[in-house]
Write a protein that holds these residues in place. Structure first.
Motif, PDB file in Angstrom:
ATOM      1  N   VAL A 240     -35.795 -25.037  -1.086  1.00  0.00           N
ATOM      2  CA  VAL A 240     -36.268 -26.417  -1.061  1.00  0.00           C
ATOM      3  C   VAL A 240     -35.234 -27.275  -1.796  1.00  0.00           C
ATOM      4  O   VAL A 240     -34.672 -26.860  -2.819  1.00  0.00           O
ATOM      5  CB  VAL A 240     -37.664 -26.532  -1.722  1.00  0.00           C
ATOM      6  CG1 VAL A 240     -37.648 -26.042  -3.149  1.00  0.00           C
ATOM      7  CG2 VAL A 240     -38.179 -27.959  -1.651  1.00  0.00           C
ATOM      8  N   SER A 241     -34.976 -28.455  -1.257  1.00  0.00           N
ATOM      9  CA  SER A 241     -33.969 -29.333  -1.865  1.00  0.00           C
ATOM     10  C   SER A 241     -34.635 -30.497  -2.592  1.00  0.00           C
ATOM     11  O   SER A 241     -35.710 -30.960  -2.209  1.00  0.00           O
ATOM     12  CB  SER A 241     -33.021 -29.867  -0.791  1.00  0.00           C
ATOM     13  OG  SER A 241     -33.702 -30.754   0.085  1.00  0.00           O
ATOM     14  N   GLY A 242     -33.966 -30.942  -3.665  1.00  0.00           N
ATOM     15  CA  GLY A 242     -34.424 -32.122  -4.399  1.00  0.00           C
ATOM     16  C   GLY A 242     -33.502 -33.286  -4.094  1.00  0.00           C
ATOM     17  O   GLY A 242     -32.310 -33.243  -4.427  1.00  0.00           O
ATOM     18  N   ALA A 243     -34.027 -34.341  -3.451  1.00  0.00           N
ATOM     19  CA  ALA A 243     -33.191 -35.476  -3.051  1.00  0.00           C
ATOM     20  C   ALA A 243     -32.652 -36.222  -4.266  1.00  0.00           C
ATOM     21  O   ALA A 243     -31.537 -36.763  -4.236  1.00  0.00           O
ATOM     22  CB  ALA A 243     -33.983 -36.416  -2.149  1.00  0.00           C
ATOM     23  N   SER A 244     -33.402 -36.254  -5.346  1.00  0.00           N
ATOM     24  CA  SER A 244     -32.960 -36.969  -6.546  1.00  0.00           C
ATOM     25  C   SER A 244     -32.300 -36.038  -7.562  1.00  0.00           C
ATOM     26  O   SER A 244     -31.449 -36.469  -8.351  1.00  0.00           O
ATOM     27  CB  SER A 244     -34.135 -37.683  -7.209  1.00  0.00           C
ATOM     28  OG  SER A 244     -34.658 -38.678  -6.341  1.00  0.00           O
ATOM     29  N   SER A 245     -32.681 -34.746  -7.557  1.00  0.00           N
ATOM     30  CA  SER A 245     -32.072 -33.793  -8.490  1.00  0.00           C
ATOM     31  C   SER A 245     -30.782 -33.199  -7.937  1.00  0.00           C
ATOM     32  O   SER A 245     -30.070 -32.483  -8.646  1.00  0.00           O
ATOM     33  CB  SER A 245     -33.057 -32.669  -8.829  1.00  0.00           C
ATOM     34  OG  SER A 245     -33.561 -32.074  -7.646  1.00  0.00           O
ATOM     35  N   ASN A 246     -30.495 -33.492  -6.640  1.00  0.00           N
ATOM     36  CA  ASN A 246     -29.246 -33.045  -5.999  1.00  0.00           C
ATOM     37  C   ASN A 246     -29.025 -31.538  -6.144  1.00  0.00           C
ATOM     38  O   ASN A 246     -27.960 -31.081  -6.560  1.00  0.00           O
ATOM     39  CB  ASN A 246     -28.042 -33.804  -6.580  1.00  0.00           C
ATOM     40  CG  ASN A 246     -28.116 -35.293  -6.293  1.00  0.00           C
ATOM     41  OD1 ASN A 246     -28.473 -35.697  -5.176  1.00  0.00           O
ATOM     42  ND2 ASN A 246     -27.800 -36.115  -7.287  1.00  0.00           N
ATOM     43  N   ASN A 247     -30.050 -30.780  -5.794  1.00  0.00           N
ATOM     44  CA  ASN A 247     -29.918 -29.322  -5.882  1.00  0.00           C
ATOM     45  C   ASN A 247     -30.786 -28.651  -4.817  1.00  0.00           C
ATOM     46  O   ASN A 247     -31.609 -29.298  -4.144  1.00  0.00           O
ATOM     47  CB  ASN A 247     -30.300 -28.830  -7.274  1.00  0.00           C
ATOM     48  CG  ASN A 247     -31.705 -29.269  -7.679  1.00  0.00           C
ATOM     49  OD1 ASN A 247     -32.445 -29.832  -6.890  1.00  0.00           O
ATOM     50  ND2 ASN A 247     -32.064 -29.013  -8.928  1.00  0.00           N
ATOM     51  N   ILE A 248     -30.587 -27.349  -4.670  1.00  0.00           N
ATOM     52  CA  ILE A 248     -31.397 -26.522  -3.761  1.00  0.00           C
ATOM     53  C   ILE A 248     -31.918 -25.346  -4.580  1.00  0.00           C
ATOM     54  O   ILE A 248     -31.134 -24.592  -5.169  1.00  0.00           O
ATOM     55  CB  ILE A 248     -30.586 -26.010  -2.559  1.00  0.00           C
ATOM     56  CG1 ILE A 248     -30.079 -27.186  -1.723  1.00  0.00           C
ATOM     57  CG2 ILE A 248     -31.430 -25.075  -1.693  1.00  0.00           C
ATOM     58  CD1 ILE A 248     -29.155 -26.775  -0.582  1.00  0.00           C
ATOM     59  N   LEU A 249     -33.259 -25.180  -4.619  1.00  0.00           N
ATOM     60  CA  LEU A 249     -33.890 -24.110  -5.386  1.00  0.00           C
ATOM     61  C   LEU A 249     -34.392 -23.005  -4.458  1.00  0.00           C
ATOM     62  O   LEU A 249     -34.796 -23.267  -3.314  1.00  0.00           O
ATOM     63  CB  LEU A 249     -35.068 -24.651  -6.200  1.00  0.00           C
ATOM     64  CG  LEU A 249     -34.746 -25.295  -7.562  1.00  0.00           C
ATOM     65  CD1 LEU A 249     -33.874 -26.547  -7.396  1.00  0.00           C
ATOM     66  CD2 LEU A 249     -36.050 -25.646  -8.296  1.00  0.00           C
ATOM     67  N   GLN A 250     -34.352 -21.797  -4.971  1.00  0.00           N
ATOM     68  CA  GLN A 250     -34.908 -20.653  -4.239  1.00  0.00           C
ATOM     69  C   GLN A 250     -36.272 -20.310  -4.838  1.00  0.00           C
ATOM     70  O   GLN A 250     -36.411 -20.152  -6.047  1.00  0.00           O
ATOM     71  CB  GLN A 250     -33.984 -19.440  -4.333  1.00  0.00           C
ATOM     72  CG  GLN A 250     -34.514 -18.217  -3.586  1.00  0.00           C
ATOM     73  CD  GLN A 250     -33.553 -17.044  -3.641  1.00  0.00           C
ATOM     74  OE1 GLN A 250     -32.347 -17.231  -3.760  1.00  0.00           O
ATOM     75  NE2 GLN A 250     -34.094 -15.846  -3.544  1.00  0.00           N
TER      76      GLN A 250
END
Length: 300
Positions: A240-250
């Motif tokens: 899942v990606s965070g549009a404001s945190s600029n990252n992709i988490l597993q």
């Protein structure tokens, strides 16, 4: 026919020695029985023997023995016939039982196959219906997001599933406690194997529902700001990606964070959408910066 002496070959047996109760030839008489007082010629000894009591008694005894032997032979013959008949009957009974067992097994196999086919068709139709519903759910919700987001960032708070004929099947908007599930829906992804619906919400993070709309778990973390893109890989590995945190988490199957796949240091800027390239094992990310980034992943 005259009987010959076993000791003096060629000599004919002619005498009987009552003292030793043996028959003998002339040579035997001279050599061995010369001093025996009761030696006589066989023809004299045999006179009147057939009319004697001993002869009659012996003959009657022998006749009785022969008769009993015949009776025993007849009994054994009958027994032999009887056990043969019993054997044949038992063999036929075994063959009959075998045929009955085989017929019963065939009937059970036929019934089981019919039940399996029936259940297969039942489950197949149910899965196909659910797949169609979930597929339509994805299409309708995704298109609504596109349309509504063009009007002052309107919020989508429900997911609707329609049949191919346009009939509303289900609406997913509230949980078991009648609380609103969504605040502002962003993306939808499906897991056909586990029949799960993955939703990203601007406020509530990552939400997972089953096909009945029951909330299974919700992932929301300070490291995930404004959940946007979502990607479900084979084996239900979730990114899942965070549009404001600029990252992709597993995220694992229980809604627990396993780690950060990509962070801002990798040049990620406002990741809005993701897709998985299974053939090349890559994640393709569409960003708000008008860039498309591709990341290789290693699956162990």
């Amino acid at each position: 026919m005259m009987e010959r002496c076993a000791t003096h070959h060629g000599n004919v047996i002619k005498k009987y020695c009552a003292d030793h109760d043996v028959v003998c030839c002339e040579t035997c008489n001279v050599v061995r029985h010369r001093s025996c007082p009761h030696v006589d010629k066989l023809r004299h000894v045999g006179k009147g023997i057939k009319t004697s009591v001993e002869y009659k008694t012996s003959k009657e005894s022998l006749d009785e023995i022969i008769s009993r032997m015949k009776q025993e032979k007849d009994v054994r013959s009958k027994n032999l016939t009887s056990i043969h008949q019993q054997k044949e009957k038992l063999m036929k009974d075994v063959d009959k039982f075998q045929d009955e067992v085989i017929d019963r097994i065939k009937d059970l196999a036929k019934t089981s196959k019919q039940q399996i086919r029936s259940k297969h068709e039942e489950y197949k139709k149910a899965i196909e219906t659910d797949e169609a519903a979930l597929g339509n759910c994805y299409i309708v919700s995704y298109q609504n997001i596109g349309k509504l987001s063009a009007y002052n960032d309107s919020r989508v708070t429900r997911v609707c599933a329609y049949s191919k004929a346009g009939i509303l099947l289900r609406t997913f908007d509230r949980d078991d406690n009648d609380k609103q599930i969504l605040c502002s829906l962003r993306k939808i992804a499906l897991s056909a194997m586990k029949e799960l619906i993955f939703l990203t919400d601007k406020v509530n993070g990552l939400i997972v529902l089953n096909k009945e709309g029951k909330k299974m778990w919700n992932f929301n973390d300070p490291e995930l700001k404004e959940a946007r893109g979502i990607c479900v890989l084979p084996g239900d590995l979730v990114f899942v990606s965070g549009a404001s945190s600029n990252n992709i988490l597993q995220i694992d199957n229980d809604g627990k964070k396993e780690g950060i796949l990509v962070g801002p240091s990798k040049g990620l800027n406002k990741p809005l959408a993701m897709a998985y390239d299974e053939e090349n094992s890559r994640i393709i990310v569409g960003c708000g910066s008008n860039e498309i980034l591709v990341y290789s992943i290693s699956r162990k």
